[in-house]
Design a protein around this motif. Structure first.
Motif, PDB file in Angstrom:
ATOM      1  N   GLN A 155       0.837  -1.189   0.000  1.00  0.00           N
ATOM      2  CA  GLN A 155       0.000   0.000   0.000  1.00  0.00           C
ATOM      3  C   GLN A 155       0.878   1.247   0.000  1.00  0.00           C
ATOM      4  N   VAL A 156       0.358   2.354  -0.535  1.00  0.00           N
ATOM      5  CA  VAL A 156       1.067   3.619  -0.560  1.00  0.00           C
ATOM      6  C   VAL A 156       0.973   4.266   0.817  1.00  0.00           C
ATOM      7  N   GLN A 157       2.105   4.743   1.319  1.00  0.00           N
ATOM      8  CA  GLN A 157       2.161   5.365   2.634  1.00  0.00           C
ATOM      9  C   GLN A 157       2.681   6.793   2.543  1.00  0.00           C
ATOM     10  N   LEU A 158       2.104   7.687   3.344  1.00  0.00           N
ATOM     11  CA  LEU A 158       2.497   9.091   3.386  1.00  0.00           C
ATOM     12  C   LEU A 158       2.884   9.456   4.813  1.00  0.00           C
ATOM     13  N   VAL A 159       3.958  10.228   4.963  1.00  0.00           N
ATOM     14  CA  VAL A 159       4.428  10.660   6.270  1.00  0.00           C
ATOM     15  C   VAL A 159       4.695  12.154   6.238  1.00  0.00           C
ATOM     16  N   GLU A 160       4.005  12.911   7.109  1.00  0.00           N
ATOM     17  CA  GLU A 160       4.180  14.349   7.199  1.00  0.00           C
ATOM     18  C   GLU A 160       5.248  14.699   8.232  1.00  0.00           C
ATOM     19  N   SER A 161       5.884  15.851   8.036  1.00  0.00           N
ATOM     20  CA  SER A 161       6.845  16.367   8.995  1.00  0.00           C
ATOM     21  C   SER A 161       6.894  17.888   8.874  1.00  0.00           C
ATOM     22  N   GLY A 162       7.472  18.539   9.871  1.00  0.00           N
ATOM     23  CA  GLY A 162       7.678  19.972   9.826  1.00  0.00           C
ATOM     24  C   GLY A 162       6.757  20.793  10.701  1.00  0.00           C
ATOM     25  N   GLY A 163       5.793  20.163  11.348  1.00  0.00           N
ATOM     26  CA  GLY A 163       4.904  20.899  12.222  1.00  0.00           C
ATOM     27  C   GLY A 163       5.599  21.331  13.496  1.00  0.00           C
ATOM     28  N   GLY A 164       4.916  22.182  14.257  1.00  0.00           N
ATOM     29  CA  GLY A 164       5.485  22.653  15.501  1.00  0.00           C
ATOM     30  C   GLY A 164       4.740  23.847  16.043  1.00  0.00           C
ATOM     31  N   LEU A 165       5.357  24.496  17.023  1.00  0.00           N
ATOM     32  CA  LEU A 165       4.796  25.679  17.664  1.00  0.00           C
ATOM     33  C   LEU A 165       5.482  26.922  17.119  1.00  0.00           C
ATOM     34  N   VAL A 166       4.686  27.897  16.708  1.00  0.00           N
ATOM     35  CA  VAL A 166       5.229  29.122  16.150  1.00  0.00           C
ATOM     36  C   VAL A 166       4.375  30.303  16.591  1.00  0.00           C
ATOM     37  N   GLN A 167       4.995  31.463  16.718  1.00  0.00           N
ATOM     38  CA  GLN A 167       4.279  32.676  17.086  1.00  0.00           C
ATOM     39  C   GLN A 167       3.535  33.242  15.879  1.00  0.00           C
ATOM     40  N   ALA A 168       2.430  33.916  16.134  1.00  0.00           N
ATOM     41  CA  ALA A 168       1.682  34.553  15.057  1.00  0.00           C
ATOM     42  C   ALA A 168       2.602  35.440  14.223  1.00  0.00           C
ATOM     43  N   GLY A 169       2.455  35.335  12.910  1.00  0.00           N
ATOM     44  CA  GLY A 169       3.307  36.059  11.989  1.00  0.00           C
ATOM     45  C   GLY A 169       4.512  35.278  11.525  1.00  0.00           C
ATOM     46  N   GLY A 170       4.777  34.137  12.146  1.00  0.00           N
ATOM     47  CA  GLY A 170       5.914  33.320  11.790  1.00  0.00           C
ATOM     48  C   GLY A 170       5.636  32.396  10.623  1.00  0.00           C
ATOM     49  N   SER A 171       6.601  31.510  10.355  1.00  0.00           N
ATOM     50  CA  SER A 171       6.527  30.612   9.202  1.00  0.00           C
ATOM     51  C   SER A 171       6.876  29.186   9.584  1.00  0.00           C
ATOM     52  N   LEU A 172       6.326  28.238   8.835  1.00  0.00           N
ATOM     53  CA  LEU A 172       6.665  26.831   8.931  1.00  0.00           C
ATOM     54  C   LEU A 172       6.647  26.233   7.536  1.00  0.00           C
ATOM     55  N   ARG A 173       7.423  25.175   7.342  1.00  0.00           N
ATOM     56  CA  ARG A 173       7.436  24.451   6.072  1.00  0.00           C
ATOM     57  C   ARG A 173       7.144  22.981   6.340  1.00  0.00           C
ATOM     58  N   LEU A 174       6.041  22.483   5.811  1.00  0.00           N
ATOM     59  CA  LEU A 174       5.645  21.101   5.969  1.00  0.00           C
ATOM     60  C   LEU A 174       6.115  20.270   4.782  1.00  0.00           C
ATOM     61  N   SER A 175       6.447  19.014   5.054  1.00  0.00           N
ATOM     62  CA  SER A 175       6.842  18.081   4.014  1.00  0.00           C
ATOM     63  C   SER A 175       6.015  16.812   4.132  1.00  0.00           C
ATOM     64  N   CYS A 176       5.804  16.151   3.007  1.00  0.00           N
ATOM     65  CA  CYS A 176       5.082  14.889   2.962  1.00  0.00           C
ATOM     66  C   CYS A 176       5.838  13.948   2.041  1.00  0.00           C
ATOM     67  N   ALA A 177       6.364  12.876   2.604  1.00  0.00           N
ATOM     68  CA  ALA A 177       7.113  11.889   1.843  1.00  0.00           C
ATOM     69  C   ALA A 177       6.254  10.657   1.590  1.00  0.00           C
ATOM     70  N   SER A 178       6.297  10.146   0.373  1.00  0.00           N
ATOM     71  CA  SER A 178       5.533   8.955   0.011  1.00  0.00           C
ATOM     72  C   SER A 178       6.453   7.761  -0.147  1.00  0.00           C
ATOM     73  N   SER A 179       5.899   6.587   0.071  1.00  0.00           N
ATOM     74  CA  SER A 179       6.654   5.358  -0.099  1.00  0.00           C
ATOM     75  C   SER A 179       5.722   4.258  -0.580  1.00  0.00           C
ATOM     76  N   GLY A 180       6.313   3.181  -1.075  1.00  0.00           N
ATOM     77  CA  GLY A 180       5.545   2.086  -1.620  1.00  0.00           C
ATOM     78  C   GLY A 180       5.765   1.966  -3.117  1.00  0.00           C
ATOM     79  N   ILE A 181       5.152   0.961  -3.694  1.00  0.00           N
ATOM     80  CA  ILE A 181       5.262   0.747  -5.130  1.00  0.00           C
ATOM     81  C   ILE A 181       4.201   1.601  -5.817  1.00  0.00           C
ATOM     82  N   ILE A 182       4.645   2.687  -6.441  1.00  0.00           N
ATOM     83  CA  ILE A 182       3.751   3.677  -7.041  1.00  0.00           C
ATOM     84  C   ILE A 182       4.039   3.785  -8.527  1.00  0.00           C
TER      85      ILE A 182
END
Length: 119
Positions: free
Chosen positions: A1-28
């Motif tokens: 089966q295809v699997q997805l894993v997110e990363s990059g979340g966290g705590l940030v102050q208003a006005g700040g920035s974050l970058r999320l990533s999603c990596a896929s794996s499996g036979i696609i």
């Protein structure tokens, strides 16, 4: 089966920035559309942004101009650059993908990553 894993979340102050990533794996064979969704406990999961394999993009009205979605087709990886974050952006962010694998079409969801924006 295809699997997805997110990363990059966290705590940030208003006005700040974050970058999320999603990596896929499996036979696609191919991934057609990838997207980011978010959900607050007790609320409906809502679309944040989607991007097709060809690069067509659609954003939710609430994030347009602040968030940028992108993907690396060679790596089957999805990204979300979030700028000018607001407390109302606080949610669990989920990665989604649909496409084809050996055996037929698929739809897959990641487990989510927490984003918390403090005021």
């Amino acid at each position: 089966q295809v699997q997805l894993v997110e990363s990059g979340g966290g705590l940030v102050q208003a006005g700040g920035s974050l970058r999320l990533s999603c990596a896929s794996s499996g036979i696609i064979f191919s991934i057609n559309t990838m997207g980011w969704y978010r959900q607050v406990p007790g609320n409906e999961r809502e679309l944040v942004a989607v991007i097709t394999r060809g690069g067509d993009i659609n954003y939710a009205r609430s994030v347009k101009g602040r968030f940028t979605i992108s993907r690396d087709n060679a790596k089957n990886t999805l990204y979300l650059q979030m700028n000018s974050l607001k407390p109302e952006d606080t949610a669990v962010y989920y990665c989604n993908a649909d496409g084809r694998r050996f055996g037929g079409p698929f739809v897959s969801w990641g487990q989510g990553t927490q984003v918390t924006v403090s005021s």
